[in-house]
Structures are given as C-alpha cells and as structure tokens.
Scaffold this active site. Sequence first.
Site, PDB file in Angstrom:
ATOM      1  N   GLN A  89     -20.489   8.586  47.876  1.00  0.00           N
ATOM      2  CA  GLN A  89     -19.142   8.929  48.343  1.00  0.00           C
ATOM      3  C   GLN A  89     -19.145  10.098  49.329  1.00  0.00           C
ATOM      4  O   GLN A  89     -18.133  10.354  49.973  1.00  0.00           O
ATOM      5  CB  GLN A  89     -18.230   9.246  47.168  1.00  0.00           C
ATOM      6  CG  GLN A  89     -17.945   8.021  46.310  1.00  0.00           C
ATOM      7  CD  GLN A  89     -17.008   8.373  45.199  1.00  0.00           C
ATOM      8  OE1 GLN A  89     -17.418   8.888  44.162  1.00  0.00           O
ATOM      9  NE2 GLN A  89     -15.727   8.118  45.420  1.00  0.00           N
ATOM     10  N   CYS A 117      -9.921   5.847  43.158  1.00  0.00           N
ATOM     11  CA  CYS A 117     -11.214   6.228  43.701  1.00  0.00           C
ATOM     12  C   CYS A 117     -10.991   7.044  44.964  1.00  0.00           C
ATOM     13  O   CYS A 117     -10.187   6.657  45.812  1.00  0.00           O
ATOM     14  CB  CYS A 117     -12.029   4.967  44.009  1.00  0.00           C
ATOM     15  SG  CYS A 117     -13.668   5.292  44.661  1.00  0.00           S
ATOM     16  N   LEU A 118     -11.705   8.163  45.069  1.00  0.00           N
ATOM     17  CA  LEU A 118     -11.553   9.011  46.248  1.00  0.00           C
ATOM     18  C   LEU A 118     -11.923   8.266  47.536  1.00  0.00           C
ATOM     19  O   LEU A 118     -11.441   8.615  48.603  1.00  0.00           O
ATOM     20  CB  LEU A 118     -12.415  10.267  46.113  1.00  0.00           C
ATOM     21  CG  LEU A 118     -12.004  11.226  44.981  1.00  0.00           C
ATOM     22  CD1 LEU A 118     -12.998  12.365  44.868  1.00  0.00           C
ATOM     23  CD2 LEU A 118     -10.602  11.747  45.193  1.00  0.00           C
ATOM     24  N   GLY A 144     -14.579  12.529  38.995  1.00  0.00           N
ATOM     25  CA  GLY A 144     -15.959  12.132  39.157  1.00  0.00           C
ATOM     26  C   GLY A 144     -16.267  11.959  40.624  1.00  0.00           C
ATOM     27  O   GLY A 144     -15.357  11.807  41.451  1.00  0.00           O
ATOM     28  N   HIS A 151     -20.861   3.110  41.266  1.00  0.00           N
ATOM     29  CA  HIS A 151     -21.045   3.552  42.661  1.00  0.00           C
ATOM     30  C   HIS A 151     -22.527   3.591  43.035  1.00  0.00           C
ATOM     31  O   HIS A 151     -22.895   3.282  44.174  1.00  0.00           O
ATOM     32  CB  HIS A 151     -20.478   4.962  42.866  1.00  0.00           C
ATOM     33  CG  HIS A 151     -19.039   5.001  43.256  1.00  0.00           C
ATOM     34  ND1 HIS A 151     -18.555   4.426  44.412  1.00  0.00           N
ATOM     35  CD2 HIS A 151     -17.976   5.567  42.648  1.00  0.00           C
ATOM     36  CE1 HIS A 151     -17.250   4.640  44.501  1.00  0.00           C
ATOM     37  NE2 HIS A 151     -16.874   5.327  43.441  1.00  0.00           N
ATOM     38  N   HIS A 166     -17.545   4.203  35.953  1.00  0.00           N
ATOM     39  CA  HIS A 166     -17.058   4.094  37.339  1.00  0.00           C
ATOM     40  C   HIS A 166     -18.076   4.719  38.293  1.00  0.00           C
ATOM     41  O   HIS A 166     -18.421   4.137  39.327  1.00  0.00           O
ATOM     42  CB  HIS A 166     -15.693   4.789  37.441  1.00  0.00           C
ATOM     43  CG  HIS A 166     -15.098   4.795  38.813  1.00  0.00           C
ATOM     44  ND1 HIS A 166     -13.982   4.062  39.138  1.00  0.00           N
ATOM     45  CD2 HIS A 166     -15.443   5.457  39.951  1.00  0.00           C
ATOM     46  CE1 HIS A 166     -13.670   4.270  40.412  1.00  0.00           C
ATOM     47  NE2 HIS A 166     -14.543   5.126  40.918  1.00  0.00           N
ATOM     48  N   GLU A 167     -18.575   5.914  37.935  1.00  0.00           N
ATOM     49  CA  GLU A 167     -19.531   6.605  38.810  1.00  0.00           C
ATOM     50  C   GLU A 167     -20.878   5.894  38.844  1.00  0.00           C
ATOM     51  O   GLU A 167     -21.495   5.778  39.909  1.00  0.00           O
ATOM     52  CB  GLU A 167     -19.705   8.064  38.385  1.00  0.00           C
ATOM     53  CG  GLU A 167     -18.447   8.897  38.454  1.00  0.00           C
ATOM     54  CD  GLU A 167     -17.658   8.752  39.751  1.00  0.00           C
ATOM     55  OE1 GLU A 167     -18.271   8.595  40.829  1.00  0.00           O
ATOM     56  OE2 GLU A 167     -16.428   8.804  39.688  1.00  0.00           O
TER      57      GLU A 167
END
Length: 162
Positions: free
Chosen positions: A51, A90-91, A46, A136, A132-133
Amino acid sequence: MAVRKIITYPADVLEQQCEPVTVFDKKLAKLLGDMYDTMIEFDGVGLAAPQIGIAKQIAIVDIDDESGTIELINPVILEENEEQTGPEGCLSFPGLYGEVTRPMKVKVKAQDRSGKPFTIEAEDFLARAILHEIDHLHGILFTSKVIRYLDEKELEGLELND
C-alpha cells in the site's frame, strides 16, 4: 519517521504476490515506523507494505485496543475458525466500503522486526484486520470478497479496516 504516500487502486503493486523479508535491519525498522505513521495519519487500523509501493511481506495492525501495534513480517495463517461478516474499507480504495465474510478466529505465525518468530491468535475485529492485511501481501484485494457494498448512511458508527 515519515508519512508515506498511499498507493491506490489500480496500481499493479496492489495485486502482486509480495516477496518474503530476508534482511532484518535498521532499514526495516525505519520502514515499520513509517508504516505506523502513515497508518495513523490516514486513520487506518492496518497497513501492508504494498500500500506504500513496497512488494514485501510486511504488515502492521493496530485496532486501538490492548493488543497494541502488531507487526507481521512473513506472516503465515496456521488456523482459521468460525465465520463473521462485517464492514471493511481500505486506504487503497478511498471512500469504498463493503461487507466481507472472513474467519472469526485466526492463528498466525510471523516474524517480528528482529526476525524472531512468534505466533498470535486473534478473533473478531482484530482477526478481520489481520486477515485483510495478510491478503494484501498475496495481491488479494478486499473488493474481490465484498458481498455487498455499503453507502454512507450504513457506515455511521461502524468499525472499519485499513
């Protein structure tokens, strides 16, 4: 399309409330393509617009199952049911992983790349990735929900988030 630079913590954009998308055009389509390429390049499941430095309510999820790539623009959570606890990464936090408790099932209303509204229901890992997304997009980082951080041995063979 192009691979964008991943913004890592502690960048301010990661903790901002994102603005709704109001223009659905070729620029948005290109951005979604870039987000997909970036997510794949960095081996994520995702990616949210903040991000890559864009404070807009845009996220994509692809957990490599029959659901395919899900594009969520201006998503709103309608329902959450049951509970699950599992590992997330997480990236924007390279190399950091932890156990997070989230709803097992979720129902979300969003818009597609042309602005058309749709509703999606998801459960288990897909629900976890979507939530999760969406977090963000509201400046909520998974680290604020971690119950316990995980070390590398515990991570082997686990499905992880973006």
